[in-house]
Design a protein around this motif. Structure first.
Motif, PDB file in Angstrom:
ATOM      1  N   MET A  94     -15.072  68.264   9.918  1.00  0.00           N
ATOM      2  CA  MET A  94     -15.448  67.126  10.670  1.00  0.00           C
ATOM      3  C   MET A  94     -15.249  65.781   9.721  1.00  0.00           C
ATOM      4  N   ASN A  95     -14.809  64.930  10.602  1.00  0.00           N
ATOM      5  CA  ASN A  95     -14.057  63.807  10.104  1.00  0.00           C
ATOM      6  C   ASN A  95     -15.249  63.070   9.776  1.00  0.00           C
ATOM      7  N   GLU A  96     -14.402  62.556   8.656  1.00  0.00           N
ATOM      8  CA  GLU A  96     -15.675  61.628   7.410  1.00  0.00           C
ATOM      9  C   GLU A  96     -16.261  60.489   8.217  1.00  0.00           C
ATOM     10  N   LYS A  97     -17.172  60.057   8.148  1.00  0.00           N
ATOM     11  CA  LYS A  97     -17.748  58.626   8.764  1.00  0.00           C
ATOM     12  C   LYS A  97     -17.758  57.883   7.338  1.00  0.00           C
ATOM     13  N   ILE A  98     -17.075  56.249   7.985  1.00  0.00           N
ATOM     14  CA  ILE A  98     -17.621  55.134   6.639  1.00  0.00           C
ATOM     15  C   ILE A  98     -17.896  54.030   7.910  1.00  0.00           C
ATOM     16  N   LEU A  99     -19.187  53.466   7.648  1.00  0.00           N
ATOM     17  CA  LEU A  99     -20.047  52.142   7.285  1.00  0.00           C
ATOM     18  C   LEU A  99     -19.510  51.110   7.421  1.00  0.00           C
ATOM     19  N   TYR A 100     -18.773  49.948   7.843  1.00  0.00           N
ATOM     20  CA  TYR A 100     -18.125  48.869   7.890  1.00  0.00           C
ATOM     21  C   TYR A 100     -19.263  47.260   7.766  1.00  0.00           C
ATOM     22  N   ILE A 101     -19.934  47.573   6.522  1.00  0.00           N
ATOM     23  CA  ILE A 101     -20.927  46.207   7.224  1.00  0.00           C
ATOM     24  C   ILE A 101     -20.058  44.877   6.755  1.00  0.00           C
ATOM     25  N   GLU A 102     -20.378  44.309   8.285  1.00  0.00           N
ATOM     26  CA  GLU A 102     -19.255  42.675   7.936  1.00  0.00           C
ATOM     27  C   GLU A 102     -19.394  41.711   8.995  1.00  0.00           C
ATOM     28  N   ASP A 103     -19.343  40.626   8.293  1.00  0.00           N
ATOM     29  CA  ASP A 103     -19.650  39.791  10.148  1.00  0.00           C
ATOM     30  C   ASP A 103     -18.753  39.131  10.681  1.00  0.00           C
ATOM     31  N   GLY A 121     -15.900  39.256  13.338  1.00  0.00           N
ATOM     32  CA  GLY A 121     -15.351  40.915  14.044  1.00  0.00           C
ATOM     33  C   GLY A 121     -13.398  40.477  13.738  1.00  0.00           C
ATOM     34  N   VAL A 122     -12.675  39.762  13.516  1.00  0.00           N
ATOM     35  CA  VAL A 122     -11.552  40.081  13.265  1.00  0.00           C
ATOM     36  C   VAL A 122     -11.047  41.465  12.044  1.00  0.00           C
ATOM     37  N   ASN A 123     -12.050  41.105  10.512  1.00  0.00           N
ATOM     38  CA  ASN A 123     -11.924  42.171   9.788  1.00  0.00           C
ATOM     39  C   ASN A 123     -12.403  43.128  10.276  1.00  0.00           C
ATOM     40  N   ARG A 124     -13.209  43.485  10.885  1.00  0.00           N
ATOM     41  CA  ARG A 124     -13.613  44.755  11.322  1.00  0.00           C
ATOM     42  C   ARG A 124     -13.195  45.891  11.869  1.00  0.00           C
ATOM     43  N   ARG A 125     -12.481  44.741  13.593  1.00  0.00           N
ATOM     44  CA  ARG A 125     -10.837  45.325  14.254  1.00  0.00           C
ATOM     45  C   ARG A 125      -9.875  46.168  13.872  1.00  0.00           C
ATOM     46  N   LEU A 126     -10.059  45.041  12.263  1.00  0.00           N
ATOM     47  CA  LEU A 126      -8.361  45.711  11.672  1.00  0.00           C
ATOM     48  C   LEU A 126      -8.670  46.717  10.603  1.00  0.00           C
ATOM     49  N   VAL A 127     -10.164  46.599  10.142  1.00  0.00           N
ATOM     50  CA  VAL A 127     -10.156  47.456   9.395  1.00  0.00           C
ATOM     51  C   VAL A 127     -10.867  49.416  10.286  1.00  0.00           C
ATOM     52  N   ARG A 128     -10.696  49.067  11.205  1.00  0.00           N
ATOM     53  CA  ARG A 128     -11.350  49.828  11.714  1.00  0.00           C
ATOM     54  C   ARG A 128      -9.791  50.624  12.082  1.00  0.00           C
ATOM     55  N   ARG A 129      -8.995  49.753  12.568  1.00  0.00           N
ATOM     56  CA  ARG A 129      -7.370  50.728  13.458  1.00  0.00           C
ATOM     57  C   ARG A 129      -6.889  51.064  12.354  1.00  0.00           C
ATOM     58  N   ILE A 130      -6.915  50.347  10.611  1.00  0.00           N
ATOM     59  CA  ILE A 130      -6.695  51.021   9.469  1.00  0.00           C
ATOM     60  C   ILE A 130      -7.407  52.871   9.672  1.00  0.00           C
ATOM     61  N   LEU A 131      -8.684  52.351   9.790  1.00  0.00           N
ATOM     62  CA  LEU A 131      -9.096  53.781   9.584  1.00  0.00           C
ATOM     63  C   LEU A 131      -9.695  54.648  10.589  1.00  0.00           C
ATOM     64  N   GLU A 132      -8.876  54.651  11.556  1.00  0.00           N
ATOM     65  CA  GLU A 132      -9.481  55.297  12.505  1.00  0.00           C
ATOM     66  C   GLU A 132      -7.642  56.058  12.417  1.00  0.00           C
ATOM     67  N   GLU A 166     -19.736  49.718  12.575  1.00  0.00           N
ATOM     68  CA  GLU A 166     -20.301  48.602  12.219  1.00  0.00           C
ATOM     69  C   GLU A 166     -20.945  47.865  12.116  1.00  0.00           C
ATOM     70  N   ALA A 167     -21.331  47.047  11.676  1.00  0.00           N
ATOM     71  CA  ALA A 167     -22.590  46.555  11.426  1.00  0.00           C
ATOM     72  C   ALA A 167     -22.348  44.855  11.225  1.00  0.00           C
ATOM     73  N   ALA A 168     -22.669  44.010  11.149  1.00  0.00           N
ATOM     74  CA  ALA A 168     -22.211  42.390  11.685  1.00  0.00           C
ATOM     75  C   ALA A 168     -23.598  41.950  10.263  1.00  0.00           C
TER      76      ALA A 168
END
Ligand code: MN
Length: 281
Positions: free
Chosen positions: A1-10, A12-23, A31-33
């Motif tokens: 099963m794929n590991e799940k990562i929660l990214y808490i970051e206000d 949005g640009v940072n969230r999208r960047l990190v999401r792309r790298i990790l996915e 994500e949480a803002a």
């Protein structure tokens, strides 16, 4: 099963960047803002790793990390600070608040992936004990100051709210008093209308008969009968006056043309015999 990562970051640009790298590496990213919704997401989603921005609205990243570390279910979940706070002491501040690692921004994508993988495999950063004591004291003082400021703010807001409620209550009372005043004025107008209406008819009869009696060609044989009628009409007027003095309640009736007048019969106290003024409408 794929590991799940929660990214808490206000941001949005940072969230999208990190999401792309990790996915791209096969991780599931949630994500949480802000700090509070991040804590909520961690408790419900049970991620395998939490990436924590530090400068967050509401609970900041340090406070959210401290909060999450107190949850037994999350005791083994690594929390990694991912922050642009890169002044001396920021790494130590992250670690004493409950974070297990510290990655400064901006991130280098290739290196970032390696660091995340290491923390998922069990790597934890450590801090010298005397250094930890120093930063724990600093953190404790910061928390107490923030708590005091928040309590002061809440106390002030509460006082403001109480004052607004008081003002609103006073306004309502004034409005109510005004309504009662208007109703009383209306009642007086209606009473005057009823009295005028009820008195006008006997008054018309009396005035008419008196006019006839005083005329030159009056038929004297009618005098006894006309005087009797006048006496009856005066009696009717007396009864109306009695009804008004006995006025106990306040009832109105509507006349054509939507004119409301006091219903003297209904408003008067019940007397032994029903009143009939005997005047044709
Ligand atoms: Mn931020």
């Amino acid at each position: 099963m794929n590991e799940k990562i929660l990214y808490i970051e206000d941001n949005g640009v940072n969230r999208r960047l990190v999401r792309r790298i990790l996915e791209r590496e096969g991780y599931v990213v949630i994500e949480a803002a802000d700090g509070l919704s991040g804590v909520q997401a961690a408790l419900t989603e049970h991620p395998d790793l939490i990436l924590m921005d530090i400068n967050l609205p509401g609970l900041d990243g340090y406070e959210a990390a401290t909060r999450l570390k107190s949850e037994p279910a999350l005791a083994d979940t690594p929390i990694v600070a991912l922050t642009a706070n890169v002044t001396p002491g920021d790494r130590e501040r992250s670690l004493v608040s409950g974070c297990d690692g510290y990655i400064p921004k901006p991130i280098d994508p290739a290196n970032f992936v390696l660091q995340v993988r290491a923390f998922l495999r069990g790597e934890r950063e450590s801090i010298d004990e005397s250094l930890a004591n120093y930063y724990l004291r600093e953190y404790r003082d910061k928390l107490v100051n923030r708590l005091q400021a928040k309590i002061e703010e809440l106390t002030r807001l509460n006082a403001e709210l109480e004052q607004r409620v008081e003002e609103r209550t006073r306004e309502l009372e004034e409005t109510q008093a005004r309504l009662v005043r208007v109703e009383k004025e209306q009642a007086i107008i209606e009473l005057a209308g009823a009295v005028a209406h009820e008195l006008r008819q006997p008054q018309t009869v009396i005035a008419g008969l008196v006019g006839l009696i005083l005329s030159d060609n009056y038929d004297q044989s009618q005098l006894q009968h006309d005087l009797q009628t006048i006496v009856e009409q005066v009696k009717e007027m007396s009864q109306l006056i009695d009804a008004m003095t006995e006025l106990a309640s306040y009832e109105t009736k509507t006349y054509p043309g939507d004119i409301r007048i006091v219903d003297l019969e209904k408003s008067a106290q019940q007397s032994d015999q029903p009143r009939h003024n005997g005047i044709a409408p």
